[in-house]
Design a protein around this motif. Structure first.
Motif, PDB file in Angstrom:
ATOM      1  N   LEU A 183     -39.235 -90.117  80.894  1.00  0.00           N
ATOM      2  CA  LEU A 183     -40.676 -90.197  81.122  1.00  0.00           C
ATOM      3  C   LEU A 183     -41.471 -89.192  80.293  1.00  0.00           C
ATOM      4  CD1 LEU A 183     -40.587 -90.515  85.021  1.00  0.00           C
ATOM      5  CD2 LEU A 183     -40.785 -92.353  83.354  1.00  0.00           C
ATOM      6  N   THR A 184     -40.753 -88.398  79.486  1.00  0.00           N
ATOM      7  CA  THR A 184     -41.425 -87.387  78.657  1.00  0.00           C
ATOM      8  C   THR A 184     -40.933 -87.497  77.216  1.00  0.00           C
ATOM      9  OG1 THR A 184     -39.723 -85.790  79.289  1.00  0.00           O
ATOM     10  CG2 THR A 184     -41.801 -85.711  80.525  1.00  0.00           C
ATOM     11  N   ALA A 185     -41.593 -86.777  76.316  1.00  0.00           N
ATOM     12  CA  ALA A 185     -41.179 -86.744  74.911  1.00  0.00           C
ATOM     13  C   ALA A 185     -41.516 -85.376  74.334  1.00  0.00           C
ATOM     14  CB  ALA A 185     -41.895 -87.839  74.116  1.00  0.00           C
ATOM     15  N   PHE A 186     -40.802 -85.011  73.261  1.00  0.00           N
ATOM     16  CA  PHE A 186     -41.113 -83.780  72.529  1.00  0.00           C
ATOM     17  C   PHE A 186     -42.142 -84.112  71.451  1.00  0.00           C
ATOM     18  CE2 PHE A 186     -37.022 -82.393  74.235  1.00  0.00           C
ATOM     19  CZ  PHE A 186     -37.203 -81.027  74.416  1.00  0.00           C
ATOM     20  N   ILE A 187     -43.228 -83.349  71.391  1.00  0.00           N
ATOM     21  CA  ILE A 187     -44.253 -83.579  70.381  1.00  0.00           C
ATOM     22  C   ILE A 187     -44.544 -82.273  69.654  1.00  0.00           C
ATOM     23  CG2 ILE A 187     -45.999 -83.362  72.231  1.00  0.00           C
ATOM     24  CD1 ILE A 187     -46.559 -85.329  68.982  1.00  0.00           C
ATOM     25  N   ALA A 188     -44.567 -82.325  68.314  1.00  0.00           N
ATOM     26  CA  ALA A 188     -44.912 -81.153  67.489  1.00  0.00           C
ATOM     27  C   ALA A 188     -45.941 -81.589  66.458  1.00  0.00           C
ATOM     28  CB  ALA A 188     -43.666 -80.609  66.799  1.00  0.00           C
ATOM     29  N   VAL A 189     -47.037 -80.848  66.368  1.00  0.00           N
ATOM     30  CA  VAL A 189     -48.098 -81.171  65.407  1.00  0.00           C
ATOM     31  C   VAL A 189     -48.376 -79.943  64.552  1.00  0.00           C
ATOM     32  CG1 VAL A 189     -50.513 -81.868  65.125  1.00  0.00           C
ATOM     33  CG2 VAL A 189     -49.154 -82.840  66.994  1.00  0.00           C
ATOM     34  N   ASN A 190     -48.362 -80.149  63.235  1.00  0.00           N
ATOM     35  CA  ASN A 190     -48.711 -79.075  62.300  1.00  0.00           C
ATOM     36  C   ASN A 190     -50.215 -79.139  62.046  1.00  0.00           C
ATOM     37  OD1 ASN A 190     -48.870 -77.127  60.369  1.00  0.00           O
ATOM     38  ND2 ASN A 190     -47.693 -78.245  58.799  1.00  0.00           N
ATOM     39  N   LYS A 191     -50.975 -78.389  62.828  1.00  0.00           N
ATOM     40  CA  LYS A 191     -52.439 -78.493  62.779  1.00  0.00           C
ATOM     41  C   LYS A 191     -52.999 -77.886  61.510  1.00  0.00           C
ATOM     42  CE  LYS A 191     -52.878 -79.170  67.634  1.00  0.00           C
ATOM     43  NZ  LYS A 191     -52.906 -78.624  68.957  1.00  0.00           N
ATOM     44  N   ALA A 192     -52.160 -77.125  60.790  1.00  0.00           N
ATOM     45  CA  ALA A 192     -52.654 -76.508  59.547  1.00  0.00           C
ATOM     46  C   ALA A 192     -52.480 -77.434  58.354  1.00  0.00           C
ATOM     47  CB  ALA A 192     -51.897 -75.209  59.295  1.00  0.00           C
ATOM     48  N   PHE A 195     -36.754 -78.540  70.159  1.00  0.00           N
ATOM     49  CA  PHE A 195     -37.077 -79.404  69.037  1.00  0.00           C
ATOM     50  C   PHE A 195     -38.148 -78.692  68.228  1.00  0.00           C
ATOM     51  CE2 PHE A 195     -39.682 -83.274  67.673  1.00  0.00           C
ATOM     52  CZ  PHE A 195     -38.860 -83.584  66.611  1.00  0.00           C
ATOM     53  N   SER A 196     -37.883 -78.429  66.942  1.00  0.00           N
ATOM     54  CA  SER A 196     -38.859 -77.738  66.104  1.00  0.00           C
ATOM     55  C   SER A 196     -38.753 -78.267  64.680  1.00  0.00           C
ATOM     56  CB  SER A 196     -38.641 -76.218  66.133  1.00  0.00           C
ATOM     57  OG  SER A 196     -37.339 -75.902  65.654  1.00  0.00           O
ATOM     58  N   GLU A 210     -31.791 -79.209  69.550  1.00  0.00           N
ATOM     59  CA  GLU A 210     -30.753 -78.505  70.308  1.00  0.00           C
ATOM     60  C   GLU A 210     -30.536 -79.205  71.647  1.00  0.00           C
ATOM     61  OE1 GLU A 210     -30.150 -74.080  72.308  1.00  0.00           O
ATOM     62  OE2 GLU A 210     -31.296 -74.239  70.458  1.00  0.00           O
ATOM     63  N   TYR A 211     -29.277 -79.376  72.013  1.00  0.00           N
ATOM     64  CA  TYR A 211     -28.989 -79.917  73.340  1.00  0.00           C
ATOM     65  C   TYR A 211     -27.746 -79.265  73.926  1.00  0.00           C
ATOM     66  CZ  TYR A 211     -25.566 -83.160  71.109  1.00  0.00           C
ATOM     67  OH  TYR A 211     -24.512 -83.718  70.415  1.00  0.00           O
ATOM     68  N   VAL A 212     -27.634 -79.317  75.255  1.00  0.00           N
ATOM     69  CA  VAL A 212     -26.448 -78.793  75.948  1.00  0.00           C
ATOM     70  C   VAL A 212     -25.807 -79.935  76.722  1.00  0.00           C
ATOM     71  CG1 VAL A 212     -27.196 -76.400  76.122  1.00  0.00           C
ATOM     72  CG2 VAL A 212     -27.899 -78.005  77.876  1.00  0.00           C
ATOM     73  N   THR A 213     -24.492 -79.862  76.872  1.00  0.00           N
ATOM     74  CA  THR A 213     -23.781 -80.938  77.565  1.00  0.00           C
ATOM     75  C   THR A 213     -22.499 -80.404  78.187  1.00  0.00           C
ATOM     76  OG1 THR A 213     -22.901 -83.197  77.300  1.00  0.00           O
ATOM     77  CG2 THR A 213     -22.506 -81.685  75.481  1.00  0.00           C
ATOM     78  N   VAL A 247     -42.996 -75.464  66.850  1.00  0.00           N
ATOM     79  CA  VAL A 247     -42.069 -75.730  67.952  1.00  0.00           C
ATOM     80  C   VAL A 247     -42.692 -76.791  68.856  1.00  0.00           C
ATOM     81  CG1 VAL A 247     -40.854 -74.733  69.923  1.00  0.00           C
ATOM     82  CG2 VAL A 247     -41.171 -73.384  67.841  1.00  0.00           C
ATOM     83  N   ALA A 248     -41.907 -77.816  69.167  1.00  0.00           N
ATOM     84  CA  ALA A 248     -42.418 -78.932  69.963  1.00  0.00           C
ATOM     85  C   ALA A 248     -42.549 -78.548  71.427  1.00  0.00           C
ATOM     86  CB  ALA A 248     -41.489 -80.126  69.829  1.00  0.00           C
ATOM     87  N   GLU A 249     -43.464 -79.229  72.110  1.00  0.00           N
ATOM     88  CA  GLU A 249     -43.633 -79.088  73.554  1.00  0.00           C
ATOM     89  C   GLU A 249     -43.194 -80.384  74.218  1.00  0.00           C
ATOM     90  OE1 GLU A 249     -47.569 -77.318  74.807  1.00  0.00           O
ATOM     91  OE2 GLU A 249     -48.008 -77.769  72.703  1.00  0.00           O
ATOM     92  N   VAL A 250     -42.755 -80.269  75.477  1.00  0.00           N
ATOM     93  CA  VAL A 250     -42.436 -81.464  76.254  1.00  0.00           C
ATOM     94  C   VAL A 250     -43.709 -81.902  76.973  1.00  0.00           C
ATOM     95  CG1 VAL A 250     -41.052 -82.425  78.131  1.00  0.00           C
ATOM     96  CG2 VAL A 250     -40.047 -80.727  76.597  1.00  0.00           C
TER      97      VAL A 250
END
Length: 793
Positions: A588-597, A65-66, A129-132, A75-78
């Protein structure tokens, strides 16, 4: 007029910020990688927060996830879900752009995406992006579905509603466009690719036709699910893929070690497959919620989901073996059953059931599937009659995980076969019930007919249950395998079984290993073995690792929901650790992306924009509504009382269209709502095949009467006159029915094959004379040329 402008609009009719979706699908053998790019644009004069709630396949592993804003990519982190939400809120409050992707707590096939603090005039591209895994259909096609339609999930009475609101508009008015391209590669030649939507011609990339590309025809609006069926030559060959571990991951961890994915297609002996059993308890559970009154597809408007289900139940009942037991349940907000408990299948009980099936309408309100399932499982099993549960639903429930857990809890006493009817059916619910219940899932969408798919599942249900399944590995010295997949609960003739295993250690000598699946079938031991190369496949990425991680995560999540106390926290910790390590989503998790700039603190409140998702509106005659109403009202500005204008508000789990004036508003809670539909005097003609089937007796024969003769286009006198002398009327009628089916209805053989096996057995049991003469006379009467050998006696 406002009714014609459905969706969320501001008072100034400002547009929704999601502009377009681009999807690239890469299929390798029976695994798919999907890359979706969602393009947002804020054309308003205020910063906005866009919220998009959308469906994904229930067993998908979201792994990337980006976001791209201008030339900046983040780019997001889990992260653990609560931690991710807090980071998202903190970012917004300090004026930073942030993006949050999370799975619904109630169903693993519903995700929400929040695009936070998008300044005026700014654009953003979200890459997901995902795979299945691709499921094998009854005709050997591999099925991929890109869900566009997110039906409102019916929340059971007394349950907490989902924290994310779903905004729905009629499917034809979705304001964003879609582009969709596909690349397919396989060890086997690709014979064809079919779709529920218009495709451009298939383009082969090499002479052996093992690589090809295809894309949607131009001008496609994303207003319906895109179903793709991919057909390979020799699709049933067993395969194994070994994938190298991630170089940066710790050796000994799931991501650091090689992982093998084994695909097996067991073949059962013909002697076992040809015998029709006379045992089993068949419990049929039919959805009668209001949405079952929708048309089955757009080309056959008069055929509703419930009418097709009634025809299917007729075929199912006629195909059951004498001596088995059965019962039929139906459900909506409440549930009903035809018999207090399962009864023996005979002429009397079959007719009683058929009379009640004819009167079934989509009039039981909401979709409360949990309570009838609890009642079914509370009934004692009948000795020597294994329970086979058939569940028919358009799958719009909010408590998917609770339903799947209940099926899993009772998996030792039955097999569950599930059928998702119409677009928007929850893949998580349909696949999950079948997987945990050791059965098989089918989806009926587009122009599919329900009957052949259901009869395919009945064939599986009639196959003897496979017992004592074990998986063993034969590997070189120094290499060991840890099976990651949950134990195999069901093996069916011609159906794929997937096994994932982590390979630990190395060997300097042998480069080949093997896996053996052993099982007992009809009291006899059998085994299937596959040899494979231990050398990792080139350029395979981490697809197999991610699918294996998803498998382990799903097993742990199920365990975490059914346990409590200290163990519960321990399992939860394992899920979060594996999800973060593998980069694969979990509940129990989520993707989070923050644009700190990103820029200055937001001046004034953020405006929330809910991106609409398509639903299928339809007329549901005679349906009664439950008091639960979908939360689809317009969100207010933060810190302001000015609402956005919502053109249409719809009841939870139900959509209704008036015959003349579009959507009708639901009545107040606690009152009944009834739709009056104009009654047409003209009844559609009965399908001759179903007419013939309805005349068959439970033990398999037909009576010689005027109704049967009418199906053949003859009078009763003509049929009697052609009968050879000293031949029993029922034998003659039954042979004629078999000839007619083989002569005129071979395209529907999958639907009538099982019930004609009963007929052939009945005729053989009569020791009837002059059968060959009857076949010859029957061919002459009906104008056919059917050989005696193909009739089964």
């Amino acid at each position: 007029m406002m009714m014609n402008r459905c969706g969320l609009l501001t008072e100034r009719k400002e547009p929704i910020p999601l502009k377009s979706i681009e999807v690239q699908l890469e299929v390798k053998d029976h695994v798919a990688t999907v890359v979706s790019t969602l393009n947002y644009e804020n054309k308003e004069d205020k910063p906005i927060e866009a919220v998009f709630v959308f469906p994904l396949p229930g067993d998908a592993a979201v792994c990337h996830f980006s976001a791209q804003i201008g030339k900046t990519e983040i780019v997001a982190e889990v992260k653990e879900k609560q931690e991710a939400k807090e980071e998202y809120d903190d970012a917004l409050s300090s004026g930073q752009q942030a993006f949050l992707l999370e799975e619904s707590e109630h169903s693993p096939d519903v995700f929400s995406l929040k695009v936070g603090s998008l300044p005026p005039g700014e654009s953003a591209s979200i890459r997901l992006e995902y795979v299945t895994e691709l499921a094998v259909q009854a005709d050997d096609g591999l099925r991929f579905c890109l869900p566009a339609v997110l039906n409102p999930r019916y929340q059971p009475q007394g349950s907490e509603s989902s924290s994310v609101q779903v905004t729905s508009v009629p499917a034809s008015l979705v304001p964003y466009s879609l582009s969709f391209s596909v690349q397919v590669s396989s060890p086997h030649a690709i014979s064809k690719v079919e779709s529920s939507c218009s495709l451009e011609p298939l383009q082969y990339l090499n002479t052996d036709q093992t690589q090809a590309t295809v894309k949607l025809a131009a001008g496609h609006k994303f207003h319906r699910d895109i179903e793709l069926l991919i057909y390979y030559k020799d699709a049933h060959q067993p395969t194994a893929v070994v994938e190298a571990g991630q170089a940066s991951a710790k050796p000994g961890s799931l991501m650091g070690d090689p992982v093998v994915m084994v695909s097996l297609y067991p073949e059962f002996p013909q002697s076992v497959m040809s015998s029709l059993p006379s045992c089993g308890e068949f419990v049929l559970l039919m959805d009668r919620s209001g949405s079952m009154g929708c048309p089955l597809n757009n080309s056959m408007k008069q055929e509703t989901r419930i009418s097709s289900a009634r025809d299917t139940l007729l075929l199912l009942l006629k195909s059951l073996p004498m001596g088995c037991y059965f019962n039929i349940y139906s459900f909506g907000s409440s549930f009903e059953h035809i018999f207090p408990k399962s009864v023996e299948y005979n002429e009397k009980t079959m007719n009683e059931a058929l009379n009640k099936i004819e009167k079934m309408e989509a009039n039981l309100g909401g979709t409360e599937i949990l309570r009838p399932l609890q009642h079914i499982y509370s009934q004692p099993c009948i000795p020597k009659h294994p329970r086979q549960l058939f569940v028919f639903t358009d799958g719009e429930v909010g408590n998917t995980k609770a339903v799947i857990d209940l099926v899993k809890k009772n998996s030792g006493s039955h097999r569950c076969f599930s059928f998702g009817i119409g677009e928007g059916a929850s893949s998580a619910l349909i696949n999950g019930m079948a997987k945990e219940g050791g059965g098989h899932a089918q989806f009926i969408t587009g122009t599919d007919r329900m009957q052949p798919k259901v009869m395919q599942s009945l064939r599986f249900a009639l196959q003897p249950a496979v017992e004592d399944v074990s998986v063993s590995w034969d590997l070189p010295k120094g290499v060991s395998a840890t099976t990651l997949s949950p134990p195999i609960k069901a093996i069916f003739q011609g159906q794929r079984s997937l096994i994932y295993a982590q390979l630990t250690g190395q060997s300097s000598e042998a480069t080949e290993g093997s896996v053996t699946v052993k099982y007992t079938l009809a009291g006899h031991p059998f085994q299937n073995q596959l040899h494979f190369d231990l050398k990792p496949a080139e350029d395979s990425g981490l697809t197999v690792h991610r699918l294996a991680s998803r498998t382990v995560i799903r097993s742990l999540e199920s365990e975490q929901r059914t346990q409590g106390g200290q163990q519960d926290e321990e399992v939860k910790k394992k899920v979060v650790e594996l999800s973060v390590q593998s980069g694969v989503s979990s509940s129990l998790t989520a993707f989070i992306a923050v644009n700190k700039a990103s820029g200055k603190a937001v001046q004034g409140p953020l405006v929330r924009r809910n991106i609409p998702t398509a639903y299928r509106g339809c007329m549901m005659s005679g349906s009664s509504f439950n008091s639960v109403v979908m939360k689809c009202s317009a969100p207010k500005f933060r810190g302001s009382s000015r609402p956005l204008v919502l053109a249409c508000s719809v009841p939870q789990g139900k959509m209704m269209m008036g015959s003349k004036s579009g959507l009708r508003a639901p009545k107040l809670k606690g009152t009944a709502l009834k739709l009056e539909s104009e009654k047409l005097d003209i009844q559609p003609p009965k399908d001759p095949l179903l007419q013939l089937v309805s005349l068959q007796k439970a033990s398999g024969f037909w009576q010689l009467d005027a109704d049967l003769a009418a199906v053949f286009g003859k009078t009763k006198e003509e049929v009697e006159k052609s009968k050879p002398k000293s031949v029993n009327n029922e034998v003659w009628a039954s042979i004629l029915a078999l000839i007619w089916l083989h002569g005129f209805k071979m395209d529907a053989k999958a639907e009538w094959e099982l019930l004609t096996m009963k007929t052939a057995s009945w005729i053989k049991a009569q020791k009837a004379p002059r059968v060959s003469e009857c076949v010859e006379a029957g061919n002459t009467l009906l104008g056919c040329n059917v050989k005696k050998e193909v009739l089964g006696f």
